[in-house]
Design an enzyme around this catalytic site. Structure first.
Site, PDB file in Angstrom:
ATOM      1  CD  GLU A   1      11.285   7.725  11.709  1.00 25.56           C
ATOM      2  OE1 GLU A   1      10.381   6.940  11.428  1.00 25.56           O
ATOM      3  OE2 GLU A   1      11.154   8.663  12.523  1.00 25.56           O
TER       4      GLU A   1
ATOM      5  CG  ASP B   1       8.499  16.997  16.162  1.00 24.12           C
ATOM      6  OD1 ASP B   1       8.380  15.775  16.374  1.00 24.12           O
ATOM      7  OD2 ASP B   1       8.846  17.465  15.064  1.00 24.12           O
TER       8      ASP B   1
ATOM      9  CE1 TYR C   1       5.343   7.772  13.375  1.00 21.06           C
ATOM     10  CE2 TYR C   1       7.485   8.037  12.338  1.00 21.06           C
ATOM     11  CZ  TYR C   1       6.678   8.109  13.452  1.00 21.06           C
ATOM     12  OH  TYR C   1       7.191   8.531  14.649  1.00 21.06           O
TER      13      TYR C   1
END
Lengths: 264, 406
Positions: free
Chosen positions: A49, A60, A175
């Site tokens: 990734e 994040d 994911y």
């Protein structure tokens, strides 16, 4: 078939989970980042990734936010990221590359041009955090048409009612975000993750990789027992942020991949 | 009816939360179910008379609405043109329009059983309003504020603390308002079960832009009725300042379909809208992009990286703008202009000296534009400017700009 589906099929035949490593393109500078990326397959990484830096990475945690700013401060651009992927692809024809980031740099580049450029650079899939199924027309559908996998995030808030929507128009793998929270925060709990992985796999028919909250070889082993793949990002990026050499970073990656592969 | 809707500027957003191409729901999967829940609850509340009865009661007795529509004789005389009216939203409890919206969102949070309220703030006005209403209802309140803003807005930080809120200085990114919003979103994805995100402007993912606009529209609705009472007709021109754009949208929205009304939004031009990008004028100096859940005009570089806005007013210092403004800009229904820091400062002083009103630096931007256009308008021209906040919070900034020590 694609590099990504081939890779998951091969891993399934081998009976082991995929080890997926996240690194930020251009962090701490384009040359060092490339040295690390080039070494990932040799350190046991099955899928790469590659983070696309963005000034405002809302999903994040601090480690990846700082990595993005380091990369941007070192002059990284979307074109630079695609050039890095292309350079990697010259020597490695099989390791899948998934670009992971936020929509605005892609939108700014222009979606058709971006898809053509990414495809030409040897990119295999996209994970775009701020594009839920409700916005599929923006990038997901054009990406599928261009032959790029659009990989969806599923989360603990994705209930059974939403799962079919999450499954629609997606390919490659799913994911699974193992925690409600940001990257690199709480620790994933294998016992809680197992039934979720089974639920998502049943609804989508796709391999399920688990990320957010996997930081150690031990945890990678536990998660690898119950998932089709294990993703580690922040823990690797922190080593890069601490100024460790590419060799030291890759040794750490090797310990994580050994953990994941020792799962079964 | 169908054709009325098509011909209306007030019909948006569509079911996907779009105003034309702007708006939408660009959020992570974790937040998507929360946003859908919020939309469902808001749709229910919107048509529930008990919800609006409670809002009206609080607006009247707690906030002090309706705010006056005040004819400003000395500004009118000074400009020597249009008749100047000020919509006095700076007289609200907490000193700005922000509380109009916060009340609505907190009542919604209560309906949804949420017990923990988070908010972002730049200058601190939205943070103070949120802390105030949370205190009023006994709710836990956490306000995210860029560390840079914490340092330059100390009085508002102390106010929030007095009101029982926890103020979290945000040091990530560049430590300003957009980073505070990022951090609030990060908190929300982490605390999805009990937390309500109270956004302070007409931006963010759908339904926020429409919901905040609806709560702020009380400004325009009152203005329409008050002008009818005082002058017996519609105003000719509306002027309001724009950061994210909530006070402006609140004033403008009820008038969008009144074709005779000229509508002007004033962005913060900082040191001037040019290649140095030392401004916060998203519409006049930016281009469309995706940030904080919506597509809208943004300050960004050639590679789609978000730039910092600059303005003397911390409340206008945001690199984006509400998506409905972006749409109204592209449709040409609303004119968007910018004024510089220096022009706003001059207007700040003018308001103090002529009308005895210390304005916030935000509406001082609107007044600076009024000063440019009013002299050229006829004496029977009715101009309404939204005085959306009072200036007590800004006296330190102004003193510094004027080179005076307090």
């Amino acid at each position: 078939m694609s590099r990504l589906t081939d890779r998951f099929a091969a891993l399934k035949a081998e009976g082991r989970p995929a080890f997926v490593a996240y690194v930020m393109a251009g962090d701490p500078d384009p040359e060092t980042a490339f040295a690390i990326m080039r070494g990932l397959p040799g350190a046991g990484v099955d899928v790469i990734e590659l983070g696309l830096p963005f000034t405002d990475p809302m999903a994040d945690g601090p480690a990846i936010q700082k990595a993005a700013l380091r990369a941007l401060d070192a002059g990284e651009t979307l074109k630079g990221v695609l050039a890095m992927a292309a350079r990697f692809r010259e020597a490695d024809k099989t390791t899948p590359i998934v670009l992971m980031g936020y929509f605005n740099p892609i939108y700014s580049h222009g979606v058709p041009a971006f898809l053509a450029d990414a495809k030409a650079a040897g990119v295999d899939g996209l994970i775009v955090v701020d594009l839920p199924p409700e916005e599929d027309e923006e990038l997901c559908l054009p990406a599928a048409e261009a032959g790029l996998h659009f990989i969806r995030l599923a989360t603990p808030t994705t209930d059974d009612a939403r799962l079919p929507m999450v499954a629609r128009n997606t390919s490659g793998f799913v994911y699974y975000v193992s925690i409600t929270g940001i990257t690199g925060a709480a620790e994933a709990n294998a016992a809680a993750v197992a039934p979720e992985v089974a639920r998502i796999r049943a609804a989508t028919g796709l391999p399920v990789c688990v990320g957010f909250g996997v930081r150690t070889p031990e945890r990678a082993r536990e998660i690898g027992k119950v998932a089709d793949g294990v993703v580690v990002g922040s823990a690797i990026v922190e080593k890069i942020g601490a100024g460790e050499s590419p060799e030291a970073v890759l040794a750490f990656v090797r310990s994580l991949s050994d953990g994941a592969k020792g799962a079964r | 009816m169908a054709s009325d809707r098509l011909n209306s500027y007030r019909a948006g957003p569509d079911e996907r939360g779009r105003f034309g191409d702007f708006g939408g729901r660009f959020v992570s999967e974790t937040l998507m179910p929360l946003i859908l829940d919020l939309e469902k609850e808001y749709e229910r509340a919107k048509t529930d008379p008990t919800f609006w009865a409670e809002m009206d009661d609080l607006w009247t007795h707690y906030v002090g609405r309706p705010s006056p529509l005040y004819f400003a004789p000395r500004l009118t005389e000074r400009f020597g043109g249009a008749k100047i009216y000020l919509k006095r939203d700076e007289l609200n409890h907490t000193g700005a329009h922000k509380i109009n919206n916060v009340l609505g969102q907190i009542l919604l949070a209560r309906r949804m059983g949420k017990t923990r309220i988070i908010a972002e703030t730049g200058a601190g006005q939205h943070g103070v309003a949120t802390a105030t209403v949370c205190a009023r209802f006994g709710l836990k309140c956490i306000v995210f504020m860029g560390a840079t803003d914490v340092a330059r807005q100390r009085p508002n930080v102390f106010r929030m603390k007095l009101l029982g809120a926890e103020v979290v200085p945000v040091t990530s990114g560049r430590a300003t308002l957009k980073d505070a919003m990022n951090e609030a979103l990060r908190d929300w994805v982490t605390n999805v079960r009990d937390t309500f995100y109270c956004i302070g402007t007409v931006a963010g993912p759908h339904p926020y832009p429409a919901m905040v606009r609806d709560f702020q529209s009380i400004i325009g609705k009152e203005t329409k009725a008050q002008m009818q009472e005082q002058e017996g007709r519609l105003p000719d021109t509306l002027v309001a300042c724009i950061g994210g754009g909530s006070n402006a949208m609140g004033l403008f929205h009820p008038f969008l379909d009144d074709a005779s009304v000229r509508i002007i939004g004033v962005e913060a031009g900082g040191h001037g809208v040019d290649d140095r990008m030392e401004h916060a004028a998203s519409l006049t100096g930016g281009r469309p992009g995706v940030l904080h859940g919506n597509r809208t005009y943004l300050l960004q570089d050639a590679d789609g990286q978000i730039l910092e806005g600059h303005s003397i007013s911390a409340g206008l210092d945001y690199p984006g703008i509400g998506p409905e403004h972006s749409w109204l800009h592209d449709m040409g229904r609303v004119e968007y202009v910018s004024v510089t820091d220096d022009e706003a400062l001059a207007a700040f002083r003018l308001s103090c000296e002529t009308e005895g009103i210390i304005p916030a630096l935000e509406p001082a931007h609107a007044l600076a534009h009024v000063a440019k256009i009013a002299p050229g308008l006829p004496a029977d021209h009715l101009l309404v400017m939204n005085m959306c906040g009072r200036g007590d919070k800004d006296i330190f900034t102004v003193a510094e700009a004027l080179g005076q020590e307090l």
